[in-house]
Design a protein around this motif. Sequence first.
Motif, PDB file in Angstrom:
ATOM      1  N   PHE A  46      44.784  54.664  -1.192  1.00  0.00           N
ATOM      2  CA  PHE A  46      44.585  54.014   0.078  1.00  0.00           C
ATOM      3  C   PHE A  46      43.718  54.467   0.834  1.00  0.00           C
ATOM      4  O   PHE A  46      43.888  54.969   2.227  1.00  0.00           O
ATOM      5  N   SER A  47      42.640  54.803   0.301  1.00  0.00           N
ATOM      6  CA  SER A  47      41.362  55.482   1.043  1.00  0.00           C
ATOM      7  C   SER A  47      40.872  54.596   2.488  1.00  0.00           C
ATOM      8  O   SER A  47      40.499  53.466   2.085  1.00  0.00           O
ATOM      9  N   VAL A  48      40.767  55.251   3.482  1.00  0.00           N
ATOM     10  CA  VAL A  48      40.294  54.753   4.610  1.00  0.00           C
ATOM     11  C   VAL A  48      38.879  54.350   4.611  1.00  0.00           C
ATOM     12  O   VAL A  48      38.288  53.396   5.065  1.00  0.00           O
ATOM     13  N   ALA A  49      38.109  55.475   4.032  1.00  0.00           N
ATOM     14  CA  ALA A  49      36.660  55.568   3.928  1.00  0.00           C
ATOM     15  C   ALA A  49      36.254  54.378   2.633  1.00  0.00           C
ATOM     16  O   ALA A  49      35.448  53.558   3.032  1.00  0.00           O
ATOM     17  N   GLN A  50      37.089  54.090   1.820  1.00  0.00           N
ATOM     18  CA  GLN A  50      36.824  53.068   0.686  1.00  0.00           C
ATOM     19  C   GLN A  50      36.938  51.597   1.741  1.00  0.00           C
ATOM     20  O   GLN A  50      36.219  50.601   1.596  1.00  0.00           O
ATOM     21  N   ALA A  51      38.115  51.510   2.513  1.00  0.00           N
ATOM     22  CA  ALA A  51      38.317  50.221   3.013  1.00  0.00           C
ATOM     23  C   ALA A  51      37.136  49.810   4.268  1.00  0.00           C
ATOM     24  O   ALA A  51      36.806  48.747   4.438  1.00  0.00           O
ATOM     25  N   ARG A  52      36.381  50.880   4.741  1.00  0.00           N
ATOM     26  CA  ARG A  52      35.556  50.803   5.668  1.00  0.00           C
ATOM     27  C   ARG A  52      34.025  50.492   4.724  1.00  0.00           C
ATOM     28  O   ARG A  52      33.167  50.148   5.459  1.00  0.00           O
ATOM     29  N   ASN A  53      34.238  50.716   3.663  1.00  0.00           N
ATOM     30  CA  ASN A  53      32.791  50.355   2.897  1.00  0.00           C
ATOM     31  C   ASN A  53      32.396  48.831   2.899  1.00  0.00           C
ATOM     32  O   ASN A  53      33.249  48.287   2.413  1.00  0.00           O
ATOM     33  N   PRO A  54      31.193  48.474   3.220  1.00  0.00           N
ATOM     34  CA  PRO A  54      30.835  47.016   2.737  1.00  0.00           C
ATOM     35  C   PRO A  54      31.296  46.595   1.241  1.00  0.00           C
ATOM     36  O   PRO A  54      31.646  45.501   1.185  1.00  0.00           O
ATOM     37  N   GLU A  55      31.039  47.592   0.321  1.00  0.00           N
ATOM     38  CA  GLU A  55      31.459  47.338  -0.908  1.00  0.00           C
ATOM     39  C   GLU A  55      33.081  46.712  -1.275  1.00  0.00           C
ATOM     40  O   GLU A  55      33.327  45.731  -2.160  1.00  0.00           O
ATOM     41  N   ASN A  56      33.676  47.098  -0.362  1.00  0.00           N
ATOM     42  CA  ASN A  56      35.243  46.856  -0.329  1.00  0.00           C
ATOM     43  C   ASN A  56      35.311  45.123  -0.111  1.00  0.00           C
ATOM     44  O   ASN A  56      36.088  44.721  -1.099  1.00  0.00           O
ATOM     45  N   CYS A  57      34.544  44.823   0.722  1.00  0.00           N
ATOM     46  CA  CYS A  57      34.684  43.470   1.142  1.00  0.00           C
ATOM     47  C   CYS A  57      34.058  42.338  -0.090  1.00  0.00           C
ATOM     48  O   CYS A  57      34.213  41.244  -0.249  1.00  0.00           O
ATOM     49  N   GLY A  58      32.967  43.202  -0.849  1.00  0.00           N
ATOM     50  CA  GLY A  58      32.347  42.425  -1.515  1.00  0.00           C
ATOM     51  C   GLY A  58      32.955  42.149  -2.920  1.00  0.00           C
ATOM     52  O   GLY A  58      32.379  41.259  -3.786  1.00  0.00           O
ATOM     53  N   LYS A  59      34.127  42.545  -3.138  1.00  0.00           N
ATOM     54  CA  LYS A  59      34.792  42.048  -4.043  1.00  0.00           C
ATOM     55  C   LYS A  59      35.189  40.356  -4.025  1.00  0.00           C
ATOM     56  O   LYS A  59      34.986  39.637  -5.284  1.00  0.00           O
ATOM     57  N   CYS A  60      35.201  39.992  -2.916  1.00  0.00           N
ATOM     58  CA  CYS A  60      35.241  38.418  -2.750  1.00  0.00           C
ATOM     59  C   CYS A  60      34.218  37.860  -1.901  1.00  0.00           C
ATOM     60  O   CYS A  60      34.030  36.511  -2.254  1.00  0.00           O
ATOM     61  N   HIS A  61      33.604  38.372  -0.989  1.00  0.00           N
ATOM     62  CA  HIS A  61      32.629  38.008  -0.168  1.00  0.00           C
ATOM     63  C   HIS A  61      31.269  38.021  -0.838  1.00  0.00           C
ATOM     64  O   HIS A  61      30.430  38.743  -0.207  1.00  0.00           O
ATOM     65  N   LEU A  62      31.079  37.394  -1.858  1.00  0.00           N
ATOM     66  CA  LEU A  62      29.489  37.266  -2.302  1.00  0.00           C
ATOM     67  C   LEU A  62      29.479  36.073  -3.401  1.00  0.00           C
ATOM     68  O   LEU A  62      30.505  35.220  -3.435  1.00  0.00           O
ATOM     69  N   GLY A  63      28.621  35.655  -3.901  1.00  0.00           N
ATOM     70  CA  GLY A  63      28.034  34.543  -4.678  1.00  0.00           C
ATOM     71  C   GLY A  63      27.752  33.483  -4.054  1.00  0.00           C
ATOM     72  O   GLY A  63      27.376  33.444  -3.030  1.00  0.00           O
ATOM     73  N   PRO A  64      27.524  32.156  -4.621  1.00  0.00           N
ATOM     74  CA  PRO A  64      26.885  31.346  -3.948  1.00  0.00           C
ATOM     75  C   PRO A  64      27.281  30.506  -2.695  1.00  0.00           C
ATOM     76  O   PRO A  64      26.623  29.958  -2.096  1.00  0.00           O
ATOM     77  N   ASP A  65      28.523  30.663  -2.415  1.00  0.00           N
ATOM     78  CA  ASP A  65      29.360  30.031  -1.407  1.00  0.00           C
ATOM     79  C   ASP A  65      29.778  31.124  -0.371  1.00  0.00           C
ATOM     80  O   ASP A  65      29.697  30.370   0.954  1.00  0.00           O
TER      81      ASP A  65
ATOM     82  N   PRO B 253      52.603  37.058 -16.991  1.00  0.00           N
ATOM     83  CA  PRO B 253      51.108  37.587 -16.896  1.00  0.00           C
ATOM     84  C   PRO B 253      49.909  36.718 -16.331  1.00  0.00           C
ATOM     85  O   PRO B 253      48.700  37.009 -16.123  1.00  0.00           O
ATOM     86  N   ALA B 254      50.328  35.319 -16.201  1.00  0.00           N
ATOM     87  CA  ALA B 254      49.184  34.519 -15.611  1.00  0.00           C
ATOM     88  C   ALA B 254      49.231  34.796 -14.106  1.00  0.00           C
ATOM     89  O   ALA B 254      47.974  34.710 -13.370  1.00  0.00           O
ATOM     90  N   THR B 255      50.120  35.255 -13.539  1.00  0.00           N
ATOM     91  CA  THR B 255      50.143  35.555 -12.096  1.00  0.00           C
ATOM     92  C   THR B 255      50.122  36.978 -11.659  1.00  0.00           C
ATOM     93  O   THR B 255      50.157  37.463 -10.467  1.00  0.00           O
ATOM     94  N   TRP B 256      50.066  37.904 -12.778  1.00  0.00           N
ATOM     95  CA  TRP B 256      50.239  39.502 -12.431  1.00  0.00           C
ATOM     96  C   TRP B 256      49.624  40.082 -13.523  1.00  0.00           C
ATOM     97  O   TRP B 256      49.763  39.691 -14.951  1.00  0.00           O
ATOM     98  N   PRO B 257      48.517  41.059 -13.332  1.00  0.00           N
ATOM     99  CA  PRO B 257      48.040  41.546 -12.209  1.00  0.00           C
ATOM    100  C   PRO B 257      47.362  40.775 -11.285  1.00  0.00           C
ATOM    101  O   PRO B 257      46.450  39.911 -12.041  1.00  0.00           O
ATOM    102  N   ASN B 258      47.580  40.882 -10.027  1.00  0.00           N
ATOM    103  CA  ASN B 258      46.756  40.106  -9.061  1.00  0.00           C
ATOM    104  C   ASN B 258      46.637  40.914  -7.698  1.00  0.00           C
ATOM    105  O   ASN B 258      47.850  41.395  -7.386  1.00  0.00           O
ATOM    106  N   THR B 259      45.449  41.053  -7.191  1.00  0.00           N
ATOM    107  CA  THR B 259      45.504  41.745  -5.865  1.00  0.00           C
ATOM    108  C   THR B 259      44.777  40.626  -4.778  1.00  0.00           C
ATOM    109  O   THR B 259      44.100  41.319  -3.908  1.00  0.00           O
ATOM    110  N   GLY B 260      44.751  39.400  -5.292  1.00  0.00           N
ATOM    111  CA  GLY B 260      44.344  38.397  -4.258  1.00  0.00           C
ATOM    112  C   GLY B 260      44.784  38.583  -3.075  1.00  0.00           C
ATOM    113  O   GLY B 260      45.927  38.888  -2.747  1.00  0.00           O
TER     114      GLY B 260
END
Length: 480
Positions: A199-218, A170-177
Amino acid sequence: MGGLLLLVQGGFLGAAQAAVDKAPKTLSETSKECVACHKKKTPGIVQHWGGSKHYRANVGCYECHKADAKDKDAFIHDGKKTKVHISIIVSPKDCAQCHEQENAEFAASHHSKAGRILGSLDNLLAEVVEGNNGMVTAGFPEGVSAAAVNGCWQCHGSQVKVLKDGELDPATWPNTGIGRINPDGSEGSCTACHARHRFSVAQARNPENCGKCHLGPDHPQKEIYDESKHGIQFYANKDKMNLDRPKWVVGEDYDAAPTCATCHMSATPKQPVTHDVGMRISWNNRPPVSVRPEKADAKMGLPGKDVPWDDRREAMKDVCTNCHNGDYVDAFYTQYDGLVTLYNEKFAKPGLALMALTKPLLKPAKFSNRIDFVWFELWHHEGRRARHAASMMGPDYTHWHGTYELAKNFYSEFIPELEELVREGEHSGDAAKQQAAKALQAKIDEVLNSRDHRWYLNKMDPQEAAQRKKAAEEFKARYK
């Protein structure tokens, strides 16, 4: 467009024959059994799958989750009439049965290697500075940091540990990194972007999809995109984007705005889709000093080491010129390169040279000194924000969240901390530290007396000072 040709010939964007040539004519009996049970136990999953292309292609639960009895994470699902082995994790290797080209491109990308952060400076922060070994599981009997498990690993990916009977720790799963290290040895997680089970292609094309990781101070790319003209155009015209179309070529199927996918992955009239997100990037702005991407690829042993940065830039320009003329695009890159050069030459290179000279004067443990945090945030936070924002035309993040914060902390935090280390070294009574303090002071003097920094010592060039005074007076006269 020679760069585009090189990319295609190099195999990064070229055609490849899929391992599975045809979809099944009907849904397999095993998958039918899975669906019948999961309709009762987890109906949401079945509904998601029912809205997917997998459903329409007769690709069901078993086709993705099937496993060999010898696989580390294989187990026999309780209650199944037909005794078959399955695994919980569907890895890129599994997806490659049908999506061979996409898997090959992804495997060549930095995304797939994101799990290699484990053991890096960032992970030292999460494991030691921020965390402890208080989270104990079967896979980590000595304990692991909950800060790393719930933070770093969820974007970068965990190294999944398998316990008995295919059970996952459970320390390593669930994980979608996106760089998850899977039990079958593959690196990556397709569901980081293509959320199961629709597996929506529309979701993958949305900017919010990338925002799971590509946000924050760095690395606030999502916030930068939102403030950019591209983001403004997207949110104002989202209904015109045709995000769910199978064919999605910029300039043909949509022209209202680009998304993250448009620029970094999706098709143009001259380029096919690519799952190697680095093939259109001409600077790697992740390290303390920005480098060309082929240099970073070589360090990681990626095939992109053979693709020059200017070819990648031509690939990105091909995307841009579907909406902008060539002069506009060239001028943008002049601005962007100027910001990267400013950061590298004024702050990053001098900062690295100064930090190298502090070592004899510091407590040995990383982040046990205040200056460790100051320098880390200079390049890792403010410096990255400025560079990333310039690359995406986000002026507020370039300036107020970027170069302003960078300069403020360089002059009000970094330089004073260096000077304090010099004073402590000089009065230490330790000959080695006194010598180190002397060397550090000499470098501080060299940096501050350079053209970029001499204003700080009130030594601005008289001609430049006169020009600035004249400009200020003209401004006041104009707007009395």
